[in-house]
Design an enzyme around this catalytic site. Structure first.
Site, PDB file in Angstrom:
ATOM      1  N   ASN A   1     -38.758 -19.108  28.078  1.00 13.89           N
ATOM      2  CA  ASN A   1     -38.026 -18.749  27.084  1.00 13.89           C
ATOM      3  C   ASN A   1     -36.576 -19.207  27.195  1.00 13.89           C
ATOM      4  O   ASN A   1     -35.730 -18.703  28.182  1.00 13.89           O
ATOM      5  CB  ASN A   1     -38.047 -17.221  26.828  1.00 13.89           C
ATOM      6  N   TRP A   2     -36.249 -20.266  26.357  1.00 17.53           N
ATOM      7  CA  TRP A   2     -34.939 -20.922  26.642  1.00 17.53           C
ATOM      8  C   TRP A   2     -33.543 -19.901  25.933  1.00 17.53           C
ATOM      9  O   TRP A   2     -32.593 -20.201  26.328  1.00 17.53           O
ATOM     10  CB  TRP A   2     -34.807 -22.188  26.001  1.00 17.53           C
ATOM     11  N   LYS A   3     -33.934 -19.023  25.155  1.00 16.53           N
ATOM     12  CA  LYS A   3     -33.034 -18.146  24.776  1.00 16.53           C
ATOM     13  C   LYS A   3     -32.031 -19.129  24.017  1.00 16.53           C
ATOM     14  O   LYS A   3     -32.311 -20.138  23.058  1.00 16.53           O
ATOM     15  CB  LYS A   3     -32.169 -17.414  25.606  1.00 16.53           C
TER      16      LYS A   3
ATOM     17  N   HIS B   1     -38.431  -9.513  21.222  1.00 20.60           N
ATOM     18  CA  HIS B   1     -37.841  -9.788  22.564  1.00 20.60           C
ATOM     19  C   HIS B   1     -36.734  -8.567  22.671  1.00 20.60           C
ATOM     20  O   HIS B   1     -36.041  -8.136  21.894  1.00 20.60           O
ATOM     21  CB  HIS B   1     -37.063 -11.025  22.772  1.00 20.60           C
TER      22      HIS B   1
ATOM     23  N   GLU C   1     -33.791  -8.839  23.861  1.00 21.03           N
ATOM     24  CA  GLU C   1     -32.313  -9.123  23.361  1.00 21.03           C
ATOM     25  C   GLU C   1     -32.325  -8.886  21.708  1.00 21.03           C
ATOM     26  O   GLU C   1     -31.437  -8.635  21.128  1.00 21.03           O
ATOM     27  CB  GLU C   1     -32.175 -10.518  23.970  1.00 21.03           C
TER      28      GLU C   1
ATOM     29  N   GLU D   1     -41.857  -6.762  29.561  1.00 21.55           N
ATOM     30  CA  GLU D   1     -40.748  -7.177  30.362  1.00 21.55           C
ATOM     31  C   GLU D   1     -39.791  -5.944  30.369  1.00 21.55           C
ATOM     32  O   GLU D   1     -39.002  -5.528  29.155  1.00 21.55           O
ATOM     33  CB  GLU D   1     -39.763  -8.164  29.322  1.00 21.55           C
TER      34      GLU D   1
ATOM     35  N   GLY E   1     -33.070 -11.310  33.650  1.00 23.76           N
ATOM     36  CA  GLY E   1     -31.682 -12.349  33.942  1.00 23.76           C
ATOM     37  C   GLY E   1     -30.999 -11.372  34.903  1.00 23.76           C
ATOM     38  O   GLY E   1     -29.763 -11.695  35.307  1.00 23.76           O
TER      39      GLY E   1
ATOM     40  N   SER F   1     -36.923 -11.875  35.705  1.00 26.63           N
ATOM     41  CA  SER F   1     -36.844 -12.628  36.718  1.00 26.63           C
ATOM     42  C   SER F   1     -37.863 -13.324  37.477  1.00 26.63           C
ATOM     43  O   SER F   1     -37.971 -13.409  38.964  1.00 26.63           O
ATOM     44  CB  SER F   1     -35.785 -11.701  37.643  1.00 26.63           C
TER      45      SER F   1
ATOM     46  N   GLY G   1     -37.302 -16.701  31.381  1.00 26.01           N
ATOM     47  CA  GLY G   1     -36.135 -17.156  30.972  1.00 26.01           C
ATOM     48  C   GLY G   1     -35.370 -17.979  32.009  1.00 26.01           C
ATOM     49  O   GLY G   1     -35.714 -19.408  31.962  1.00 26.01           O
TER      50      GLY G   1
HETATM   51  P1  PGA Z   1     -35.493 -14.025  32.831  1.00 27.61           P
HETATM   52  O1  PGA Z   1     -35.764 -13.670  31.258  1.00 27.61           O
HETATM   53  O2  PGA Z   1     -36.721 -14.593  33.353  1.00 27.61           O
HETATM   54  O3  PGA Z   1     -34.100 -14.811  32.811  1.00 27.61           O
HETATM   55  O4  PGA Z   1     -35.253 -12.656  33.504  1.00 27.61           O
HETATM   56  C1  PGA Z   1     -37.056 -13.279  30.897  1.00 27.61           C
HETATM   57  C2  PGA Z   1     -37.072 -13.138  29.379  1.00 27.61           C
HETATM   58  O5  PGA Z   1     -36.165 -12.505  28.864  1.00 27.61           O
HETATM   59  O6  PGA Z   1     -38.124 -13.470  28.640  1.00 27.61           O
END
Ligand code: PGA
Length: 249
Positions: free
Chosen positions: A9-11, A93, A95, A165, A171, A211, A232
């Site tokens: 997931n590149w966000k 997600h 976010e 998640e 993150g 993570s 991510g």
């Molecule tokens: P992360 O993000 O691997 O950077 O913790 C995971 C995600 O938000 O899908």
């Protein structure tokens, strides 16, 4: 058997140049990859990803709207994704929930629309740190599932991938222990059995996210109820992404 699925997931990261470079490094490896894999990326990069990779590489949008067209400035519909050859999307997600007012109700509307349009989805659920510390994490996650899957028929639900998640692990470098992640994913599977059937619970795929990196992916993927990862930060570099999708080599 559930085929493992690891999606990056590149966000809000990446450029056309970076996609091309990434594809040059990752594409040659794909012939040896035995799991499902792909990338979720910003709308601006989807066509380039589609063009740079062969069809078996999955390309996901990171969001879509539940209406087909209309006065929704800044939004993109399922039809618009399909129009550029994208048939997969991440819904809900944390976010999106935190910064863009996504609720279980809108997540449900989006899942219903995706089902109608034949768009594949990953739906994200997870608890906050306060909820975990208060011992409410199972209740929170299982009730999210109830609301997110409301009125979704079994034949559509079986095509949805669930990503567990925990928000506190995204993150932050703090991974849930494989045992904690497994415990929640097992509860999620049991919940799907009670919402639908044992058959569906046995076939639906559940990812862990938060993570995940080359150093911990193998241990996480060895858990019986974890079928994949949503990654991510560690999916941005080709070298790390390759290590993730070849964890079983
Ligand atoms: P992360 O993000 O691997 O950077 O913790 C995971 C995600 O938000 O899908």
């Amino acid at each position: 058997m559930r085929k493992p699925i690891i999606i990056g997931n590149w966000k809000m990261n990446g450029s056309i140049d970076s996609v091309k470079k990434f594809a040059t490094e990752v594409s040659p490896v794909l012939k040896d990859v035995t799991i499902d894999c792909g990338i979720a990326a910003p709308f601006t990069l989807l066509s380039t990803l589609k063009n740079e990779f062969s069809d078996e590489f999955k390309v996901y949008a990171e969001n879509m709207h539940f209406e087909d067209t209309g006065a929704y400035t800044g939004e993109v519909s399922a039809d618009m994704l399909l129009d550029i050859g994208i048939n997969s999307v991440i819904i809900g997600h944390s976010e999106r929930r935190k910064y863009f007012g996504e609720t279980d109700e809108t997540v449900n509307q989006k899942l219903q629309k995706a089902a109608t349009k034949g768009v594949n989805t990953i739906v994200c659920v997870g608890e906050s740190l306060e909820e975990r510390e208060a011992g409410k994490h199972f209740d929170i996650v299982l009730s999210m599932l109830e609301e997110d899957f409301k009125d979704i028929k079994e034949q559509d639900a079986q095509n949805i991938v669930i990503a567990y998640e925990p928000i506190w692990a995204i993150g932050t470098g703090k991974t849930a222990t494989p045992e904690d992640a497994e415990e929640m994913c097992k509860q999620i599977r049991n919940k799907m059995a009670s919402l639908y059937s044992n058959d569906l619970a046995e076939t639906i795929k559940i990812q862990y996210g938060g993570s995940v990196k080359p150093a911990n992916v193998k241990e996480i993927m060895s858990m019986p109820n974890i079928d994949g990862a949503l990654v991510g930060g560690a999916s941005l570099k080709a070298e790390d992404f390759i290590a993730l999708i070849t964890y079983n080599k």
